[in-house]
Design a protein around this motif. Structure first.
Motif, PDB file in Angstrom:
ATOM      1  N   TYR A 113      12.056   4.912 -16.418  1.00  0.00           N
ATOM      2  CA  TYR A 113      11.591   6.279 -16.642  1.00  0.00           C
ATOM      3  C   TYR A 113      10.513   6.682 -15.643  1.00  0.00           C
ATOM      4  N   SER A 114      10.374   5.915 -14.584  1.00  0.00           N
ATOM      5  CA  SER A 114       9.341   6.176 -13.591  1.00  0.00           C
ATOM      6  C   SER A 114       9.664   7.425 -12.783  1.00  0.00           C
ATOM      7  N   SER A 115       8.630   8.160 -12.426  1.00  0.00           N
ATOM      8  CA  SER A 115       8.838   9.364 -11.614  1.00  0.00           C
ATOM      9  C   SER A 115       9.264   9.029 -10.193  1.00  0.00           C
ATOM     10  N   ILE A 116       9.289   7.752  -9.848  1.00  0.00           N
ATOM     11  CA  ILE A 116       9.756   7.379  -8.517  1.00  0.00           C
ATOM     12  C   ILE A 116      11.196   7.831  -8.290  1.00  0.00           C
ATOM     13  N   MET A 117      11.964   7.988  -9.381  1.00  0.00           N
ATOM     14  CA  MET A 117      13.371   8.383  -9.229  1.00  0.00           C
ATOM     15  C   MET A 117      13.486   9.759  -8.592  1.00  0.00           C
TER      16      MET A 117
ATOM     17  N   PRO B  73       0.789  -1.246   0.000  1.00  0.00           N
ATOM     18  CA  PRO B  73       0.000   0.000   0.000  1.00  0.00           C
ATOM     19  C   PRO B  73       0.813   1.284   0.000  1.00  0.00           C
ATOM     20  N   SER B  74       2.096   1.226   0.352  1.00  0.00           N
ATOM     21  CA  SER B  74       2.868   2.462   0.484  1.00  0.00           C
ATOM     22  C   SER B  74       4.191   2.361  -0.264  1.00  0.00           C
ATOM     23  N   VAL B  75       4.296   3.071  -1.381  1.00  0.00           N
ATOM     24  CA  VAL B  75       5.566   3.089  -2.103  1.00  0.00           C
ATOM     25  C   VAL B  75       6.609   3.857  -1.315  1.00  0.00           C
TER      26      VAL B  75
END
Length: 771
Positions: A628-632, A612-614
């Motif tokens: 290319y994920s905005s997680i970076m 549930p929590s990145v």
């Protein structure tokens, strides 16, 4: 290269409220092949980030000078300031939200040589619309008519039919300053400059080249944002034109031609309701009639046909006469139809009627509706804002829109409303605050008194909003008209860095205000403790002596049905060995993946796709691997290693579009080690390059650019501004160098950080940089 002492061109750019466009404008000039120019960007006390952007570009390009005015004076005053600083032979005026096409300066320089330095050089332009449409100007035939010639405008009156603006012509500086020209305050200052300078010029040449791309902004232009009475300055500007002509004998035909252009301009302005709305039309017509009668040349004959009839009615000042014509200009803009007028709702008629009734009842100033990711589990920026609002505005109660399938995972203490129910429509109709990281459904109607807060859910590496029109892989499934209707509901837009602010302003053209606060969801990276890190790792089953790698790739627009890993996850886990734990998080668009489940059951990796929590996953990880994920951008707040695995970079940026070159290897663009093959990725961890000094240097520059306002207090700043109405953003942002993110897993466990190995880290860090 530095500008010459006397450059050929001085490019003067007035800058105010154009932070979404000014970078593109400046780059369109600085990337020209012709080198002999200077740029004078004049910040007219802009309230947004425009001034900082021109300072940034001026700091790295000596041809660009950033000039900051002490007080706001309008576009005319900013242009005058630019002229005062100019050293070039010729003056080129460009507005800060427009741009020039490649090859423009070279084409102008060549034509000036051919024409032996005329006083004025006319050139072509196009209008570019927010929907991607490009509209040619009417200038082509007029420019073709003086091809290879140098003429006197008083002898070629058809040239006055070109768009009367200063940015479709070059002025020789000694002519401009020698005549004592200066821009006046107020709107329509271009017409005054054009008609007076063309009256004085003896040598004018043309260039059949499209130089300027004139951006038609959906919102934010001075013509649309000015109050009705400010448009009345058009009469004063034209009186100045004719006062100037009074002092120059022998221009009777010129004067008559300008009079025709003036009355046509009056009619054009009158026909636009957004300039002269109903309550001001009689007064406008009265003043226009007086100017007509005061300035009409002796023996003047109006144009033939319907246009001439409009001239006569305007001269009479008869408002009733205009109403009788039915069509004033033929181009009057229709008002935007209200959202929902043509909607067909899918719910029952009772729900539709109930919602309509509720919208007539008072707005509840103490109710906020939150939603995230289209009704999924509460999280991301909206959840962080909710938590902050409970502290700083405890009188505001919050409810969450959560779909039935996620109801079981609702955090304790949160109140849920189900979509498409009476309770849902009541809340949507009555709540003062509507908070989302995407958009509420199209059927939601923004009513007076409501405040929509758009928090977004990432920093844009990929193209977003209207930019997607140019990429068929995404545009075919997007209704851009409806997108803009949804964006029109926004009052506030949250941003975590200047890069995002510029893009949101440009690709979502609407009247919202930007909150440069940082992303609320990233506060946890500065609030979490060593105990939090240990607890999360324990819940995930990660041993204290293991190195956890979070692999979180983004979705591909051509592959949304099922998760297909671009890595042989079993091999990667095997090659890294028992000291590493691989946490794999598939994008939330995907459902469960059998192969991923199988690998997890065999112990090859940990499937955290449904966690549930990145944010918790990031806190638990020693390193991030993503494409290319905005997680970076969020993970960079932790100042922990980021490894890019981009095996399909060329295909991705061609099909989806990107905002910068992630694989350049340059500080501020690449967050760390770059890999384009599986072998390079494995070797990056085996060699220790993933946590080497060069990778750390790149990560620091990346943090400074993209974690600008993320410091642990973003949610509080948003809550205070939106829920309490505080004018200033507080607490003030903590500088990046002074922030203390949550401890790394090693530090949380009290383990020593190993020294980087003596591998050829530079080579590994730039692996794949030729892409």
């Amino acid at each position: 290269m530095p500008a010459a002492a006397t450059p050929r061109f001085s490019v003067i750019i007035p800058v105010y409220g154009v932070e979404g466009y000014i970078r593109e404008c400046l780059e369109s000039v600085t990337t020209q092949s012709y080198p002999d120019f200077e740029v004078i960007a004049v910040d007219d006390c802009s309230l947004d980030g425009s001034g900082a952007i021109i300072d940034e570009i001026a700091a790295r390009d000596p041809r660009v000078r950033a000039v900051h005015r002490a007080e706001n004076g309008g576009i005319g005053a900013a242009r005058n300031t630019g002229v005062e600083h100019a050293r070039g032979d010729y003056l080129l005026f460009i507005d800060g939200d427009d741009s020039i096409r490649p090859g423009s300066l070279q084409a102008m320089a060549d034509r000036l040589v051919e024409a032996q330095d005329p006083e004025v050089l006319l050139f072509d332009h196009v209008r570019t619309h927010f929907d991607g449409a490009v509209e040619v100007s009417n200038s082509g035939p007029y420019l073709a008519g003086i091809r290879d010639q140098v003429v006197r405008p008083a002898d070629r009156l058809e040239l006055l039919r070109m768009f009367a603006v200063v940015w479709n012509r070059l002025y020789r500086r000694d002519f401009f300053t020698g005549e004592g020209y200066a821009f006046t305050d107020g709107l329509y200052e271009d017409a005054l400059m054009v008609y007076t300078s063309m009256a004085a010029a003896q040598r004018v040449a043309g260039l059949e080249y499209v130089v300027v791309e004139y951006r038609q902004r959906r919102v934010g232009s001075s013509m649309r944002s000015s109050t009705p009475r400010k448009h009345f300055v058009i009469f004063e500007q034209y009186r100045r034109v004719f006062a100037y002509l009074d002092g120059r004998p022998g221009l009777d035909e010129y004067r008559s031609a300008v009079f025709t252009r003036m009355i046509s301009h009056f009619l054009f302005t009158f026909a636009r309701d957004f300039r002269i709305p109903k309550g001001h039309r009689r007064a406008y017509l009265k003043q226009a009639s007086k100017v007509y009668r005061d300035l009409e040349p002796a023996g003047y004959t109006p144009p033939p046909g319907i246009l001439g009839l409009k001239f006569k009615v305007l001269k009479s000042g008869s408002y009733t006469g205009f109403e009788g014509l039915k069509v004033v200009n033929g181009t009057r803009e229709a008002g935007i139809r209200s959202l929902g007028r043509s909607k067909r709702w899918g719910g029952r008629k009772a729900l539709r009627a109930y919602y309509a009734v509720q919208r007539r009842l008072p707005v509840d100033d103490n109710l906020a509706v939150y939603s995230a990711y289209w009704g999924r589990t509460p999280g991301c920026n909206p959840l962080a804002v909710h938590e902050a609002a409970k502290r700083v505005a405890p009188g505001v109660r919050g409810v969450w829109v959560v779909n039935q399938e996620y109801a079981g995972s609702l955090q304790p203490g949160l109140q849920r409303i189900a979509p498409a129910t009476f309770g849902y429509w009541k809340a949507m109709a009555r709540a003062k605050y509507l908070v989302n990281n995407v958009n509420f459904p199209d059927a939601v109607i923004k009513r007076p008194g409501q405040i929509h807060l758009q928090t977004h859910h990432g920093t844009p590496l990929k193209r977003m909003g209207l930019d997607q029109q140019f990429y068929p892989a995404v545009s075919r499934s997007m209704d851009f008209d409806k997108l803009l209707q949804r964006v029109d509901r926004w009052d506030w837009s949250v941003s975590s860095n200047q890069h995002s602010t510029e893009h949101w302003e440009r690709v979502y053209p609407a009247a919202f205000r930007t909150l440069n606060t940082g992303y609320p969801r990233n506060d946890v990276y500065y609030r979490a403790t060593a105990a939090d890190v240990r607890r999360i790792r324990g819940e995930l089953g990660i041993a204290h002596d293991k190195t956890a790698i979070l692999y979180a790739p983004t979705v591909r627009d051509h592959q949304k049905d099922a998760f297909v890993s671009r890595l042989d996850l079993a091999r990667v886990a095997r090659e890294l060995g028992p000291d590493f734990v691989l946490l794999v998080r598939a994008h939330y668009f995907y459902g469960g993946d059998p192969e991923l489940n199988s690998l997890a059951e065999r112990g090859a990796l940990v499937d955290v796709s449904r966690h549930p929590s990145v944010e918790d996953l990031c806190l638990a990880a020693d390193a991030l691997v993503t494409d290319y994920s905005s997680i970076m951008f969020d993970y960079a707040n932790l100042d922990r290693p980021i490894v890019t695995y981009a095996d399909d970079w060329e295909a991705y940026r061609t099909c989806r579009g990107v905002t910068f070159d992630l694989l350049s290897g340059e500080p501020g663009e690449s967050p760390g080690v770059l890999t384009t093959t599986e072998d390079e990725l494995i070797e990056a961890f085996r060699s220790g390059a993933w946590e080497g000094e060069h990778a750390a240097t790149l990560r620091q520059a990346f943090r400074e650019r993209f974690c600008t306002w993320d410091d642990g207090f973003a949610a509080e700043r948003v809550a205070r501004r939106v829920f309490l109405g505080e004018e200033s953003l507080r607490p003030p942002v903590v500088p990046v160098a002074e922030r203390r993110p949550a401890p790394s897993p090693r530090a949380a466990e009290g383990l020593a950080t190993p020294r980087p190995r003596a591998a050829d880290q530079d080579e590994l860090t730039t692996a794949g940089s030729d892409h």
